[in-house]
Design a protein around this motif. Structure first.
Motif, short mmCIF file in Angstrom:
data_model
loop_
_atom_site.label_atom_id
_atom_site.label_comp_id
_atom_site.label_asym_id
_atom_site.label_seq_id
_atom_site.Cartn_x
_atom_site.Cartn_y
_atom_site.Cartn_z
N TYR A 49 0.74 -1.13 0.14
CA TYR A 49 0.13 0.00 -0.07
C TYR A 49 0.72 1.34 0.07
CZ TYR A 49 -4.30 -2.45 0.85
OH TYR A 49 -5.52 -2.92 0.75
N PRO A 50 0.39 2.26 -0.68
CA PRO A 50 1.19 3.47 -0.68
C PRO A 50 1.22 4.17 0.92
CG PRO A 50 -0.44 3.69 -2.38
CD PRO A 50 -0.72 2.41 -1.45
N ASP A 51 1.90 4.77 1.25
CA ASP A 51 1.97 5.50 2.71
C ASP A 51 0.94 6.56 2.75
OD1 ASP A 51 2.54 6.94 4.82
OD2 ASP A 51 4.42 7.97 4.16
N PRO A 52 -0.15 6.17 3.52
CA PRO A 52 -1.30 6.96 3.38
C PRO A 52 -0.97 8.07 3.86
CG PRO A 52 -1.07 5.46 5.41
CD PRO A 52 -0.05 4.91 4.51
N GLU A 53 -0.03 8.58 4.64
CA GLU A 53 0.32 10.01 4.89
C GLU A 53 1.11 10.71 3.77
OE1 GLU A 53 1.57 10.38 9.07
OE2 GLU A 53 0.77 8.43 9.26
N ASN A 76 -5.30 12.20 -6.44
CA ASN A 76 -5.31 11.44 -7.67
C ASN A 76 -5.55 12.34 -8.83
OD1 ASN A 76 -5.53 9.22 -9.22
ND2 ASN A 76 -7.69 9.22 -9.21
N LYS A 235 -12.37 14.03 4.95
CA LYS A 235 -13.35 13.51 3.97
C LYS A 235 -12.52 12.75 2.85
CE LYS A 235 -16.61 17.19 4.46
NZ LYS A 235 -18.12 16.71 4.45
N GLU A 237 -10.42 10.14 0.66
CA GLU A 237 -10.57 8.47 0.43
C GLU A 237 -9.23 8.27 0.50
OE1 GLU A 237 -12.02 7.71 -3.29
OE2 GLU A 237 -13.86 9.04 -3.12
N PRO A 238 -8.81 7.10 1.53
CA PRO A 238 -7.38 6.47 1.59
C PRO A 238 -6.75 6.18 0.31
CG PRO A 238 -9.05 4.99 2.34
CD PRO A 238 -9.78 6.09 1.87
N TRP A 239 -5.44 6.27 0.52
CA TRP A 239 -4.54 5.85 -0.74
C TRP A 239 -4.88 6.32 -2.14
CZ3 TRP A 239 -7.19 1.46 1.88
CH2 TRP A 239 -6.22 1.21 3.33
N MET B 1 -8.97 7.49 11.77
CA MET B 1 -8.79 6.42 10.81
C MET B 1 -7.46 5.84 11.10
SD MET B 1 -8.84 7.14 6.82
CE MET B 1 -7.95 8.77 6.92
N LEU B 3 -5.40 3.09 9.25
CA LEU B 3 -5.25 2.35 8.08
C LEU B 3 -4.10 1.28 8.07
CD1 LEU B 3 -5.34 5.53 5.65
CD2 LEU B 3 -7.11 3.84 5.89
N HIS B 4 -4.56 0.00 7.68
CA HIS B 4 -3.40 -1.02 7.58
C HIS B 4 -2.60 -0.43 6.33
CE1 HIS B 4 -6.77 -1.98 4.73
NE2 HIS B 4 -5.85 -2.33 3.94
N GLY B 5 -1.22 -0.47 6.41
CA GLY B 5 -0.25 -0.10 5.33
C GLY B 5 0.33 1.21 5.94
N GLY B 6 -0.66 1.87 6.72
CA GLY B 6 0.01 2.86 7.51
C GLY B 6 1.23 2.72 8.47
N ASN B 76 -10.48 4.32 -8.91
CA ASN B 76 -9.31 4.42 -8.21
C ASN B 76 -9.10 3.71 -7.00
OD1 ASN B 76 -6.52 5.39 -7.72
ND2 ASN B 76 -7.51 7.06 -6.58
N THR B 79 -11.82 1.75 -3.16
CA THR B 79 -12.32 2.79 -2.02
C THR B 79 -13.16 3.91 -2.86
OG1 THR B 79 -10.02 3.86 -2.36
CG2 THR B 79 -10.73 2.75 -0.18
N GLU B 80 -12.51 4.06 -4.37
CA GLU B 80 -13.21 5.11 -4.91
C GLU B 80 -14.69 4.84 -5.32
OE1 GLU B 80 -12.11 6.29 -8.89
OE2 GLU B 80 -13.49 8.15 -8.98
N PHE B 83 -16.95 4.87 -1.99
CA PHE B 83 -17.31 6.13 -1.50
C PHE B 83 -18.51 6.70 -2.58
CE2 PHE B 83 -14.93 7.98 2.36
CZ PHE B 83 -14.26 6.76 2.28
N LYS B 87 -22.32 7.69 -1.72
CA LYS B 87 -22.75 9.09 -2.22
C LYS B 87 -23.87 9.32 -3.00
CE LYS B 87 -18.93 10.87 -3.86
NZ LYS B 87 -17.44 11.56 -3.96
N GLU B 103 -14.04 1.02 6.67
CA GLU B 103 -14.03 2.17 5.43
C GLU B 103 -15.76 2.16 5.07
OE1 GLU B 103 -12.13 4.82 4.19
OE2 GLU B 103 -10.92 4.08 6.19
N ARG B 106 -17.10 4.77 7.36
CA ARG B 106 -16.62 6.02 6.93
C ARG B 106 -17.38 6.70 5.77
NH1 ARG B 106 -12.21 9.41 6.13
NH2 ARG B 106 -11.36 8.14 4.55
N VAL B 110 -19.46 10.12 5.67
CA VAL B 110 -19.03 11.13 4.56
C VAL B 110 -20.18 11.32 3.59
CG1 VAL B 110 -17.37 11.76 2.63
CG2 VAL B 110 -16.55 10.85 4.59
#
Lengths: 352, 352
Positions: A49-53, A76, A235, A237-239, B1, B3-6, B76, B79-80, B83, B87, B103, B106, B110
């Motif tokens: 997974y990408p770094d969420p931060e 994105n 608000k 979305e992660p990653w 939040m 997040l795994h990966g984080g 994407n 998650t995209e 959400f 919505k 998620e 969440r 949202v």
């Protein structure tokens, strides 16, 4: 929704394989070799997974822009940041300075906001009249503008942005500036609204245009408004930024050779292309400070002109669906000399 | 939040470089070579905008799932789509079958929806009791569930999904099923809810887990509900799927060698890992049909256990923040035999 990029795929599905795409404004130098190498070397990164931060990416963007990484938010593509910003605002109505990119209106409407338009006038060469804007603003809590503006190519000076944002601040209103094309402006580092450090300003950027990679999807926002950043983070979305886009930001913002080569190309070519287009009869050319040029057709409708140009294997942007533009306007990208020459020839043939 | 990966990035920033990540559930076979080759061959694709209609990608997904491409929407990452779906719904309240992936809640919040939880009970091995669910549903217009469920590993049979969705249809309610892990189920093609073709069902999928590329960001939705697809398209952001993700979908869903190899690995390893874990004292292991295993610690708190395992260079998922789970639960990924053996050894050492 009329998306640039969409037409080319439709044309290809219809058999037009080799068409020259002057409807999308991408650096003709192509993707930097440095990025391709970085992807090869780091390919297995996609297994994580990408770094969420996005710490490394935001740090690279911060250094490139001389701004703390706390003031950077990544997305994105610029579109994610645009939609997220509009969703995160606690306002009722916004004013869009137009003609301009259509997605601002869509992002505001998806977010449930009302939209008004402020008209840039052709007789003023589409320059921004701040006094008139402030007179018309009334109950709008946000001004949205694109600088340099798509499709007019007009650039608003830092002094004028300073004046506008200061006045808006007094009225407790915000200013959203899309600077997706600013790197095509000479000495843009001294002209970006980021230098003002004003809290009511939000700046949108993209790596799409300057670094020739719309497919990679990387955009970012810069702001000193901590509150909006907090809301956006809550608000989002992660990653949302993929591994390759993350890598692109880290590598390419440091590729000074590519940056210098691009600046040399655009500074020369935008002048040359304008001068040559200006010699053609039956069209009016608007001086642009970006990497595209707005053209008014004096004896032809834009949709007819576009069709004739497709027959010549060139795709131009019909601008008739831009708010405040009519069916006389088209937009041309600026590419390399050889291609620009070809386009000049074909336009001369078509408008004669 | 949370997040795994984080966690893994934070640990790396703190100096834990070589930690074995059993907190994220990714196919240990790694990215298929076919994808790497395709990226090299098509690298210059990133110089163009992706096809906004994603025709080639949706066609490939349609063929893989034996469903018309009109019923496929891409995003994407999953998650995209998640959400965007929430919505786009015109409902007030949803019921989430829990414990499950955080998620969903969440995404619903949202989107401004109310959320209730339906509890899967430990004493029922976290299986779904449909009768009890229908009794509790009342004014909820949507049921959200994950199948196989994360983190419990439980799989609901097609017959039960059929029964549930039929009852919900009578009540004019919808069913959202996250099938992100379904390809780890033996003969999943005969067990996916897609086979029901019921209009009130929406299925979420991801390429993340099975094809070992969470960094690439590609998810999709399958549904026979034309109305929700229309709304989702209207609300979505353009070009959200990047060029490499587009390519990944087209290439990897056709890589039968990789698919067969993965199936052989998971079918053997999930049985073996469960049996071996089951021999360890002081833990209770829940039988899983997916590529991860839920474990209850009988003499240790999850956060303490997690810390001790980090000292052994293994990162596990502390499940105490899942709704309806307490601080006794952790989750383990299933990886290859060698690594699974190492994890067994370390757990034995830590829980002794």
């Amino acid at each position: 929704m009329d998306l640039h990029g969409g037409n080319i795929y439709r044309l290809k599905r219809e058999g037009k394989e080799d068409i020259l795409d002057y409807s999308s404004n991408i650096n003709p130098l192509g993707i930097p070799e440095s990025f391709k190498e970085a992807v090869m070397e780091n390919f297995s990164n996609v297994e994580k997974y990408p770094d969420p931060e996005y710490v490394a990416l935001r740090t690279a963007i911060g250094e490139y822009n001389e701004i703390p990484m706390e003031n950077v938010i990544v997305g994105n593509g610029a579109t994610e940041i645009l939609f997220l910003y509009m969703k995160s605002l606690n306002i009722k109505k916004a004013m869009i300075v137009a003609p301009t990119f259509a997605e601002y209106e869509r992002a505001l409407k998806v977010a449930g906001k009302e939209v008004e338009f402020f008209q840039l006038r052709e007789e003023e060469n589409f320059t921004l009249n701040i006094e008139r804007l402030l007179n018309e603003i009334k109950d709008c809590d946000l001004v949205v503008l694109c600088n340099p503006n798509n499709p007019t190519g007009q650039f608003i000076s830092l002094e004028k942005i300073d004046e506008l944002s200061k006045e808006l601040e007094k009225l407790d209103k915000k200013l959203f500036i899309d600077e997706a094309f600013i790197e095509f402006i000479k000495n843009w580092e001294n002209k970006t609204a980021k230098l003002l450090k004003r809290k009511n300003i939000f700046i949108l950027r993209a790596l799409t245009k300057f670094f020739a990679m719309p497919g990679i999807r990387l955009g970012y926002g810069l702001t000193y408004d901590k509150n909006i950043l907090e809301t956006m983070k809550r608000k989002r979305e992660p990653w949302s930024v993929n591994t390759f886009a993350e890598l692109a930001g880290i590598i390419m913002l440091n590729d000074n050779e590519y940056i210098l080569k691009t600046e040399a190309w655009i500074n020369e070519e935008k002048e040359w292309f304008f001068q040559e287009l200006n010699k053609i009869e039956n069209i009016k050319v608007f001086k642009s400070e970006s990497n595209f040029i707005l053209v008014k057709l004096l004896n032809e409708k834009a949709n007819i002109f576009r069709k004739k140009m497709i027959e010549e294997n060139i795709l131009v942007r019909d601008c008739s669906n831009f708010v405040f533009l009519n069916d006389s306007f088209i937009r041309l990208a600026i590419k390399d000399r050889e291609k620009n020459k070809r386009v000049i020839e074909k336009i001369e043939k078509v408008v004669r």
